[in-house]
Write a protein that holds these residues in place. Sequence first.
Motif, PDB file in Angstrom:
ATOM      1  N   PHE A  94       0.812  -1.218   0.000  1.00  0.00           N
ATOM      2  CA  PHE A  94       0.000   0.000   0.000  1.00  0.00           C
ATOM      3  C   PHE A  94       0.846   1.268   0.000  1.00  0.00           C
ATOM      4  N   TRP A  95       0.271   2.310  -0.587  1.00  0.00           N
ATOM      5  CA  TRP A  95       0.631   3.708  -0.360  1.00  0.00           C
ATOM      6  C   TRP A  95      -0.681   4.337   0.129  1.00  0.00           C
ATOM      7  N   SER A  96      -0.830   4.387   1.453  1.00  0.00           N
ATOM      8  CA  SER A  96      -2.153   4.649   2.002  1.00  0.00           C
ATOM      9  C   SER A  96      -2.105   5.569   3.213  1.00  0.00           C
ATOM     10  N   ARG A 102       1.283   0.242   5.891  1.00  0.00           N
ATOM     11  CA  ARG A 102       0.548   0.644   4.689  1.00  0.00           C
ATOM     12  C   ARG A 102       0.861   2.080   4.272  1.00  0.00           C
ATOM     13  N   GLY A 103       1.714   2.738   5.001  1.00  0.00           N
ATOM     14  CA  GLY A 103       1.989   4.141   4.751  1.00  0.00           C
ATOM     15  C   GLY A 103       3.040   4.370   3.679  1.00  0.00           C
ATOM     16  N   PRO A 104       3.137   5.596   3.181  1.00  0.00           N
ATOM     17  CA  PRO A 104       4.122   5.936   2.141  1.00  0.00           C
ATOM     18  C   PRO A 104       5.566   5.678   2.551  1.00  0.00           C
ATOM     19  N   GLU A 105       5.894   5.912   3.822  1.00  0.00           N
ATOM     20  CA  GLU A 105       7.278   5.717   4.255  1.00  0.00           C
ATOM     21  C   GLU A 105       7.689   4.254   4.125  1.00  0.00           C
ATOM     22  N   PHE A 106       6.811   3.349   4.565  1.00  0.00           N
ATOM     23  CA  PHE A 106       7.142   1.929   4.469  1.00  0.00           C
ATOM     24  C   PHE A 106       7.198   1.492   3.008  1.00  0.00           C
ATOM     25  N   ALA A 107       6.276   1.978   2.184  1.00  0.00           N
ATOM     26  CA  ALA A 107       6.288   1.632   0.756  1.00  0.00           C
ATOM     27  C   ALA A 107       7.604   2.053   0.115  1.00  0.00           C
ATOM     28  N   THR A 108       8.087   3.231   0.477  1.00  0.00           N
ATOM     29  CA  THR A 108       9.349   3.724  -0.071  1.00  0.00           C
ATOM     30  C   THR A 108      10.509   2.838   0.363  1.00  0.00           C
ATOM     31  N   ARG A 109      10.537   2.464   1.636  1.00  0.00           N
ATOM     32  CA  ARG A 109      11.603   1.590   2.137  1.00  0.00           C
ATOM     33  C   ARG A 109      11.599   0.244   1.422  1.00  0.00           C
ATOM     34  N   LEU A 110      10.401  -0.325   1.255  1.00  0.00           N
ATOM     35  CA  LEU A 110      10.315  -1.642   0.628  1.00  0.00           C
ATOM     36  C   LEU A 110      10.716  -1.583  -0.839  1.00  0.00           C
TER      37      LEU A 110
END
Length: 372
Positions: A94-96, A102-110
């Motif tokens: 997610f980018w949510s 599900r947040g943008p920060e985690f999406a960026t890291r992954l």
Amino acid sequence: MGWQITGGEVLTQDGLAEGGLTLDHGLIGTGPASRHLDATGFWVLPGIVDLHGDAFERHLAPRRGMVADLGANLDFVEGELAACGITTAWLAQFWSWEGGMRGPEFATRLARALQAADLRLDMRMQLRLETHMTHDLGPVCDLIRETGIDYLVFNDHLPHKALETGRKPPRLNGSALKAGRSPEAHHEMMLALKTRDPEVDSFVRAILRALPDLRFGSHDDDADLRDIWAGRGVRISEFPVSHAAASKAQDQAVIMGAPNVLRGGSHNRGSVSASDLVAEGLVDALASDYHYPAMIGAVFALIERGICDLAQAWRLVSAGPARMMGLEDRGRLEMGLRGDVVILCPERRRVMGCFAAGRPVFLSGELAERLN
């Protein structure tokens, strides 16, 4: 170093046939090789292509708030995927506004961890973009271009009915806890996002214009939503909830969840049965959703229910999804294609071996003992 696989039954377009194949320089061929693997008693199948799976989350965050080293733990994700016969996988991230994992920060890291990882399987990201993140056009496009994301699916998890009627959203406390917010702050944020309803269409169209080379999908469509998404140019319908929605996507592409097939119906009350849609020829691909082993389980379930034969069922987890993503180099065991191969014990329904681009990723049990 090439591999010669002999003695098994190889899946062709028409079904199983005795034979063998060679994996050399990452491709499928014929003839001798330096390593030999006896697959007698086993099926030799194309590697599974999984368009949507989020079971990776348990490896990256085994407990809430305990986010591990993403790069190192992707090795464990790869191991589970290979043991389930999945050679090409989109990690559904997610980018949510929901925050946390599900947040943008985690999406960026992954996304960056995937880009940097040294993996044998073809592991990619499916970015699940919440439609009301309308202020994030720039960051989303930047991340996609920077990390090579090739598949974006639009989601809308706002509890619209509750917000419109002034009721408390369902599961508010739990979702707030996952996001690291108080329930009151989480609710206020949802109300603020709801005011962006008029911005969603222009935001979606801007994303499509900015990223013309991506594959785009929508999620949990009913019939009306499928019309809306098709009108915007979104051609993939992921997990449509009704027969009417799947029918409207016949000239587009439909993905259904393998766990839905395995269970004999959706876990969401009132949603359509994936098996019924497969029986009517309305499904192009199955995806693991939240359980990687469900892909092989769904294949056997379809066979046992008389809905498909092996060749038809396996196409739903190999050639079908590969074709949807424009990957004509995999999903079939044919000369010159990518050497993605699964060796399966049909009696135990267990993956004994998995090769990706001609290289072994997983060997187990009796098959490993036969290696010479």
